[in-house]
Design a protein around this motif. Sequence first.
Motif, PDB file in Angstrom:
ATOM      1  N   ALA A  91      41.780  46.029  37.086  1.00 29.37           N
ATOM      2  CA  ALA A  91      41.245  45.196  38.169  1.00 29.37           C
ATOM      3  C   ALA A  91      39.828  45.605  38.557  1.00 29.37           C
ATOM      4  CB  ALA A  91      42.150  45.280  39.399  1.00 29.37           C
ATOM      5  N   THR A  92      39.287  46.585  37.841  1.00 34.96           N
ATOM      6  CA  THR A  92      37.977  47.139  38.216  1.00 34.96           C
ATOM      7  C   THR A  92      37.100  47.307  36.968  1.00 34.96           C
ATOM      8  OG1 THR A  92      38.720  49.423  37.853  1.00 34.96           O
ATOM      9  CG2 THR A  92      39.050  48.502  40.085  1.00 34.96           C
TER      10      THR A  92
ATOM     11  N   MET B 240      42.564  39.961  33.541  1.00 28.29           N
ATOM     12  CA  MET B 240      42.943  40.428  34.878  1.00 28.29           C
ATOM     13  C   MET B 240      43.678  39.322  35.613  1.00 28.29           C
ATOM     14  SD  MET B 240      39.468  42.320  36.156  1.00 28.29           S
ATOM     15  CE  MET B 240      38.649  43.577  35.171  1.00 28.29           C
TER      16      MET B 240
ATOM     17  N   ARG C  30      43.845  40.967  40.378  1.00 27.30           N
ATOM     18  CA  ARG C  30      42.564  40.974  41.104  1.00 27.30           C
ATOM     19  C   ARG C  30      42.172  39.551  41.510  1.00 27.30           C
ATOM     20  NH1 ARG C  30      38.890  42.865  44.725  1.00 27.30           N
ATOM     21  NH2 ARG C  30      39.984  41.054  45.502  1.00 27.30           N
TER      22      ARG C  30
ATOM     23  N   SER D 105      41.745  36.333  45.583  1.00 21.64           N
ATOM     24  CA  SER D 105      40.411  35.719  45.636  1.00 21.64           C
ATOM     25  C   SER D 105      40.479  34.484  46.515  1.00 21.64           C
ATOM     26  CB  SER D 105      39.938  35.322  44.228  1.00 21.64           C
ATOM     27  OG  SER D 105      40.687  34.223  43.737  1.00 21.64           O
TER      28      SER D 105
ATOM     29  N   ILE E 161      43.674  47.107  45.185  1.00 26.09           N
ATOM     30  CA  ILE E 161      42.998  45.875  45.622  1.00 26.09           C
ATOM     31  C   ILE E 161      43.063  45.815  47.144  1.00 26.09           C
ATOM     32  CG2 ILE E 161      43.012  43.340  45.505  1.00 26.09           C
ATOM     33  CD1 ILE E 161      44.418  43.699  42.722  1.00 26.09           C
TER      34      ILE E 161
ATOM     35  N   ILE F 110      33.687  39.086  43.033  1.00 28.44           N
ATOM     36  CA  ILE F 110      34.613  39.962  42.294  1.00 28.44           C
ATOM     37  C   ILE F 110      34.032  40.300  40.916  1.00 28.44           C
ATOM     38  CG2 ILE F 110      36.871  40.047  41.126  1.00 28.44           C
ATOM     39  CD1 ILE F 110      37.992  38.394  43.519  1.00 28.44           C
TER      40      ILE F 110
END
Length: 312
Positions: free
Chosen positions: A173-174, A191, A194, A198, A285, A294
């Motif tokens: 997620a990063t 992903m 994540r 949003s 998250i 993001i």
Amino acid sequence: MNRITQLFNIQYPIIQGGMIWNSGYKLASAVSNAGGLGLIGAGSMYPDVLREHIQKCKKATDKPFGVNVPMLYPNIEEIIQIIIEEGVKIVFTSAGNPKTWTSHLKANGITVVHVVSSSKFALKAQEAGVDAVVAEGFEAGGHNGIEETTTLTLIPMVKENISIPLIAAGGIATGRGMLAAMVLGADGVQMGSRFVASTESSAHDNFKKTVIETGEGETQLTLKELAPVRLIKNKFYNDLQELYTKCPTKEDLETLLGKRRAKRGMFEGDLIEGELEIGQIAGLIHDIKPVDEIIKEIITEFELAKKEVTTF
């Protein structure tokens, strides 16, 4: 440019998961507009609804986007026909045999990617003629591999066995997670969790808020007898665990599960009785923000982490 950005003609090797009840045209077009590859999640859509989302997505972005198709759905033939009629160029298939539709889709000029949870199925997908595979570790949310192979071990094992492009999924997620997956041999990442958190996700606000409040260890893989699924621990999950203490039959589990629980949880926001599907990475998250932010954040962190690693 790498094998994934080249295959899909996108800026960044970031693919959004085509998650049921979360991935409408708003999310897919936002990810594509931000330089990744957006996917419409056909799994939660009736055929006419899917057609509408594809048409709206074409109006909302001039960038490539795709459709995710779980092959276990009863109206699969109609869904495939709509995808072809609407001129969709990229399809991700999952939950089924890639041999069934790959050649038909490719004959219609469509790039095909199949989701797998093991090297064995990655090889089968390659033999079926897919253009790439997504190898998904069991950290991922939603429906999952029964073997419980982690992304850290799965990616290099799949890489060793196939020659086609490889996309890593599950627990990413990063930017740092993305770099780690690519160091292990992935050409890109997918992903899901994540992008649930949003602004553009079609998930209910109750569910989005729950995702960012979910901590380490608060999800669990369950229902292996039906189809393994990773859920947030809520009342429905606890009822399920209580049923397991009584050595339930498959029918007992099906009765408790009933119909439309995922819709109730993720789309309608029933946090008590709904199925709340999210990955282990939810513990990392902490905010709900626009897709554009993001992706910028992920790429900035990816570039920074790359520099840090090269200083050793």
